[in-house]
Design a protein around this motif. Sequence first.
Motif, PDB file in Angstrom:
ATOM      1  N   PRO A 173      -0.735 -16.139  22.176  1.00  0.00           N
ATOM      2  CA  PRO A 173       0.472 -17.227  22.494  1.00  0.00           C
ATOM      3  C   PRO A 173       0.779 -17.672  20.959  1.00  0.00           C
ATOM      4  N   PRO A 174       1.998 -18.040  20.634  1.00  0.00           N
ATOM      5  CA  PRO A 174       2.263 -18.407  19.485  1.00  0.00           C
ATOM      6  C   PRO A 174       1.305 -19.423  18.615  1.00  0.00           C
ATOM      7  N   ALA A 175       0.863 -20.611  19.334  1.00  0.00           N
ATOM      8  CA  ALA A 175       0.124 -21.517  18.748  1.00  0.00           C
ATOM      9  C   ALA A 175      -1.195 -21.065  18.258  1.00  0.00           C
ATOM     10  N   THR A 176      -1.622 -20.175  18.930  1.00  0.00           N
ATOM     11  CA  THR A 176      -2.914 -19.383  18.540  1.00  0.00           C
ATOM     12  C   THR A 176      -2.735 -18.707  17.386  1.00  0.00           C
ATOM     13  N   ARG A 177      -1.700 -17.706  17.481  1.00  0.00           N
ATOM     14  CA  ARG A 177      -1.364 -16.677  16.422  1.00  0.00           C
ATOM     15  C   ARG A 177      -1.065 -17.623  15.261  1.00  0.00           C
ATOM     16  N   GLU A 178      -0.406 -18.788  15.105  1.00  0.00           N
ATOM     17  CA  GLU A 178      -0.147 -19.693  14.009  1.00  0.00           C
ATOM     18  C   GLU A 178      -1.187 -20.292  13.431  1.00  0.00           C
ATOM     19  N   GLY A 179      -2.374 -20.543  14.561  1.00  0.00           N
ATOM     20  CA  GLY A 179      -3.545 -20.919  13.995  1.00  0.00           C
ATOM     21  C   GLY A 179      -4.409 -19.981  13.177  1.00  0.00           C
ATOM     22  N   PHE A 180      -4.440 -18.693  13.746  1.00  0.00           N
ATOM     23  CA  PHE A 180      -5.118 -17.748  13.078  1.00  0.00           C
ATOM     24  C   PHE A 180      -4.556 -17.624  11.819  1.00  0.00           C
ATOM     25  N   GLU A 181      -3.130 -17.545  11.553  1.00  0.00           N
ATOM     26  CA  GLU A 181      -2.338 -17.191  10.499  1.00  0.00           C
ATOM     27  C   GLU A 181      -3.035 -18.323   9.346  1.00  0.00           C
ATOM     28  N   LYS A 182      -3.118 -19.501   9.950  1.00  0.00           N
ATOM     29  CA  LYS A 182      -3.577 -20.532   8.922  1.00  0.00           C
ATOM     30  C   LYS A 182      -4.923 -20.482   8.444  1.00  0.00           C
ATOM     31  N   LEU A 183      -5.795 -20.099   9.393  1.00  0.00           N
ATOM     32  CA  LEU A 183      -7.157 -20.010   8.864  1.00  0.00           C
ATOM     33  C   LEU A 183      -7.108 -18.727   8.126  1.00  0.00           C
ATOM     34  N   ARG A 184      -6.522 -17.689   8.219  1.00  0.00           N
ATOM     35  CA  ARG A 184      -6.663 -16.700   7.407  1.00  0.00           C
ATOM     36  C   ARG A 184      -6.072 -16.952   5.968  1.00  0.00           C
ATOM     37  N   GLN A 185      -5.002 -17.749   5.939  1.00  0.00           N
ATOM     38  CA  GLN A 185      -4.657 -18.042   4.609  1.00  0.00           C
ATOM     39  C   GLN A 185      -5.323 -19.011   3.895  1.00  0.00           C
ATOM     40  N   SER A 186      -6.352 -19.930   4.576  1.00  0.00           N
ATOM     41  CA  SER A 186      -7.166 -20.624   3.864  1.00  0.00           C
ATOM     42  C   SER A 186      -8.458 -20.058   3.708  1.00  0.00           C
ATOM     43  N   SER A 187      -8.716 -18.685   3.935  1.00  0.00           N
ATOM     44  CA  SER A 187      -9.909 -18.172   3.804  1.00  0.00           C
ATOM     45  C   SER A 187      -9.895 -17.603   2.395  1.00  0.00           C
ATOM     46  N   GLU A 188     -11.208 -17.224   1.781  1.00  0.00           N
ATOM     47  CA  GLU A 188     -11.459 -16.642   0.391  1.00  0.00           C
ATOM     48  C   GLU A 188     -11.257 -15.225   0.453  1.00  0.00           C
ATOM     49  N   HIS A 189     -11.644 -14.626   1.537  1.00  0.00           N
ATOM     50  CA  HIS A 189     -11.490 -12.864   1.678  1.00  0.00           C
ATOM     51  C   HIS A 189     -10.844 -12.450   2.839  1.00  0.00           C
ATOM     52  N   ASP A 190      -9.623 -13.184   2.967  1.00  0.00           N
ATOM     53  CA  ASP A 190      -8.720 -12.702   4.105  1.00  0.00           C
ATOM     54  C   ASP A 190      -9.718 -12.387   5.288  1.00  0.00           C
ATOM     55  N   THR A 191     -10.089 -13.314   5.672  1.00  0.00           N
ATOM     56  CA  THR A 191     -10.983 -13.204   7.055  1.00  0.00           C
ATOM     57  C   THR A 191     -10.381 -14.365   7.977  1.00  0.00           C
ATOM     58  N   ILE A 192     -10.928 -14.506   8.975  1.00  0.00           N
ATOM     59  CA  ILE A 192     -10.768 -15.757  10.135  1.00  0.00           C
ATOM     60  C   ILE A 192     -12.070 -16.001  10.803  1.00  0.00           C
ATOM     61  N   MET A 193     -12.590 -17.253  10.667  1.00  0.00           N
ATOM     62  CA  MET A 193     -13.728 -17.783  11.197  1.00  0.00           C
ATOM     63  C   MET A 193     -13.337 -18.523  12.568  1.00  0.00           C
ATOM     64  N   LEU A 194     -13.965 -18.058  13.611  1.00  0.00           N
ATOM     65  CA  LEU A 194     -13.605 -18.913  14.862  1.00  0.00           C
ATOM     66  C   LEU A 194     -13.980 -20.438  14.688  1.00  0.00           C
ATOM     67  N   PRO A 195     -13.122 -21.132  14.768  1.00  0.00           N
ATOM     68  CA  PRO A 195     -13.691 -22.683  14.906  1.00  0.00           C
ATOM     69  C   PRO A 195     -14.528 -22.914  16.317  1.00  0.00           C
ATOM     70  N   PHE A 196     -15.516 -23.810  16.091  1.00  0.00           N
ATOM     71  CA  PHE A 196     -16.667 -23.950  16.995  1.00  0.00           C
ATOM     72  C   PHE A 196     -15.999 -24.361  18.260  1.00  0.00           C
ATOM     73  N   PRO A 197     -15.063 -25.329  18.257  1.00  0.00           N
ATOM     74  CA  PRO A 197     -14.740 -25.578  19.659  1.00  0.00           C
ATOM     75  C   PRO A 197     -13.863 -24.614  20.582  1.00  0.00           C
ATOM     76  N   LEU A 198     -13.178 -23.792  19.721  1.00  0.00           N
ATOM     77  CA  LEU A 198     -12.228 -22.756  20.475  1.00  0.00           C
ATOM     78  C   LEU A 198     -13.252 -21.662  20.846  1.00  0.00           C
ATOM     79  N   PHE A 199     -14.648 -21.400  20.350  1.00  0.00           N
ATOM     80  CA  PHE A 199     -15.660 -20.781  20.769  1.00  0.00           C
ATOM     81  C   PHE A 199     -16.126 -21.018  21.966  1.00  0.00           C
ATOM     82  N   ARG A 200     -16.560 -22.138  21.875  1.00  0.00           N
ATOM     83  CA  ARG A 200     -17.203 -22.948  22.871  1.00  0.00           C
ATOM     84  C   ARG A 200     -16.616 -22.960  24.273  1.00  0.00           C
ATOM     85  N   GLU A 201     -15.274 -23.329  24.133  1.00  0.00           N
ATOM     86  CA  GLU A 201     -14.528 -23.603  25.486  1.00  0.00           C
ATOM     87  C   GLU A 201     -13.988 -22.335  25.826  1.00  0.00           C
ATOM     88  N   THR A 202     -13.428 -21.553  25.191  1.00  0.00           N
ATOM     89  CA  THR A 202     -12.866 -20.333  25.512  1.00  0.00           C
ATOM     90  C   THR A 202     -13.462 -18.997  25.691  1.00  0.00           C
TER      91      THR A 202
END
Lengths: 303, 303, 303
Positions: A173-202
Amino acid sequence: MRPVIDRRWAPVRQWPYAANNTADWRWEYGYPTFPQLTWSPPPVVNGSAEKGEGTADRQQPLTFVLVHGSWADSSYWDGIAAELRKTGHTVYAPEYPGHGSDPSNEVSHAMMTRSIADFIVSKQLNDIVLVGHSFGGTLIQKTAELIPERIKRLVFLDAFVLKDGESTADELPPATREGFEKLRQSSEHDTIMLPFPLFRETFANLAGLEVVRRLYDKIRPEPAKPLFEKLDLQAFYKLDLPKSYVYLTEDNVLPQGGGYGWHPHMSGRLGLFRLIKGHSDHMTTARTEPGKIAGLLYAAGRD
Amino acid sequence: MRPVIDRRWAPVRQWPYAANNTADWRWEYGYPTFPQLTWSPPPVVNGSAEKGEGTADRQQPLTFVLVHGSWADSSYWDGIAAELRKTGHTVYAPEYPGHGSDPSNEVSHAMMTRSIADFIVSKQLNDIVLVGHSFGGTLIQKTAELIPERIKRLVFLDAFVLKDGESTADELPPATREGFEKLRQSSEHDTIMLPFPLFRETFANLAGLEVVRRLYDKIRPEPAKPLFEKLDLQAFYKLDLPKSYVYLTEDNVLPQGGGYGWHPHMSGRLGLFRLIKGHSDHMTTARTEPGKIAGLLYAAGRD
Amino acid sequence: MRPVIDRRWAPVRQWPYAANNTADWRWEYGYPTFPQLTWSPPPVVNGSAEKGEGTADRQQPLTFVLVHGSWADSSYWDGIAAELRKTGHTVYAPEYPGHGSDPSNEVSHAMMTRSIADFIVSKQLNDIVLVGHSFGGTLIQKTAELIPERIKRLVFLDAFVLKDGESTADELPPATREGFEKLRQSSEHDTIMLPFPLFRETFANLAGLEVVRRLYDKIRPEPAKPLFEKLDLQAFYKLDLPKSYVYLTEDNVLPQGGGYGWHPHMSGRLGLFRLIKGHSDHMTTARTEPGKIAGLLYAAGRD
């Protein structure tokens, strides 16, 4: 008088699943066109009809190759593989680039797929049940293009089934995709780390907190690029391979509806497929109840 | 102060389910208009409230008439009927033209329906729970028009609920319908034989191969015409009969979504209905776990 | 080399769930915008990782506040509360105006919500798991606006999750809403009494007739006004609270699809939420199998 039916070669050639193009995607929930399925009833290889089926000592021996998804490594399959081996199956769970002991983040989807295909060829595996979980679905789609002759059946375990030209991110979904894009941009090595709340709940909604923490502590940031790569899947949609979809009914990673989700949204793209369901979330039931998931994979993989 | 409520005659006459037309199909997933439901709480016929319900020796005795679907005959019900009789019920499973020992392919939907109604009348059955499986749903829709006064409740078991003017084929996704049309055209006697892959993956997905082969070997080509007949169902949608829908959650015969499927797509056409669900595929759980299906039918059929 | 990840503070601030408006409802099935979720992995409060979780003597002790729905009173929770207390939890089930021993029909949604919030404050409860069933979902939405600081998590049990500006009646299919409006108009005290067929088939579909009758005999007409009140929920959609949705798979009160239903239709409005499912109907499983529902509520409510 009725005609005699040759049951081994029931008239499947005329079946529209056999149509040879994939242009018409209007019926995503239904049965899109798919190459012909000419397989006939396979022989029963062990056991007799008198005894009950499905018991541990009566399973048809299969060779499984298990392909994990993102934010995981091949240890994801440890419990499931042990259960499958107990019932007589041969099991491989190859690691692929950017995961497990490979620290590299400079990986592409093609590198991953090639690695899996090379593994299968190097081990001289044939007649395999190739299983993909989550993002691993996109990997078995491409692996199937490389070595279709070695594959007995494809099994998607709450796995992405991409359309030709799509990326994994396109199915978020667009909101999730945008979230991943932001996580990617803020990473140092072009990675995405799962936020804990997202992992725990979904990803881990059915597990207790201790299990969730233990699994979360092992998660490495996922190389981002392969999730955003658009895949050429024209060859996949011309393959003539049996397919199964295992839908885990408590999986909360994707919304189920509104044009998203595992089943029937992505499963429906497989054309003719076998449906298997089980109570499980996306990530943790495989650890807490591996025998249950192994049972689903056998039901999905057998002839 | 609150008014005294006559609970036996709760105000159902004003209920919109009681509207007397079926023209408005906009809310297919919801509650379309349907004739009035004036029934009030039925008396408890056996047992007392102190003891637990649902145990085998406490079931309300019912008279079931079971109507099978396509590519089947009345033996489809053997195991289920035996289980229902064990718990005190009376069970009939009438055969209809073009099936079982009748080799004719020259049959119509009206011939089938008439045959079922004649059976019920000839046996002087009343207060029946009339169950239809799959294509059998269309047969109980029309049978209900012929002898509504003998029916206590209609039960649809992953069964077609057609709209007025529809055929069974109209409820198939286009690719499936075209496939059936080609199979029909290439047959000698205007029949359709199920291709094995389709049967194995979508009708028999939960069973082991031995069971699947045994069942497939018994399948006769289905007379095609009744599947393509458009049915006048105006009278059906004016009937005032209680209805239940039993949804088998692993049924893979129809896609579930995108405007197709058993529940909620077709169940929603029943207006007010009782929902019962169970883990089962379309064809084989009835054979491998008949007691389970019998339990679902009792839960669907009781008052 | 990969960066060191501070797992307690995974980068959730950038997450789009954290966006601060609720205007965009286009993705109702998916993840609409929702305030930021900044919570990190909570500490494990009891037990060690060596022992299995989820056993009765190892549950994380929680404080539940249970809010019932329409055509019910706080005794709805009796069995569930007893089961939860057995496993060490603290449970409150406050009654609210117009229900239980309060004969008044002159009640508003705000009166109900205020009553629940006052109860929680007067008991000095904190860190509560606030559970709403059915219409109770709308009550916990508004209660959460009043006392967010006392709430650890919101749990919706086949409960309405209204959009800003909606009423409960807005979430009913048109025919049902019109039916309720007619029942309301024909009542003497602006109430709605559930017609027996509707209760039996859609609220109580899994129960035997004796249970159904016993429960129906206790039902009082529901004050109508709060069901039709449009609620201002802007503040709710700015709250930063963990949320769970428990979906009861045999619930037949609302159609599941076509823009209606509990899950994923209303659950999807919660943004990030934990999904739990169980076999249950809307009203009776809570009475016949309270331990099952208690288990679902614990799985939904724990950290």
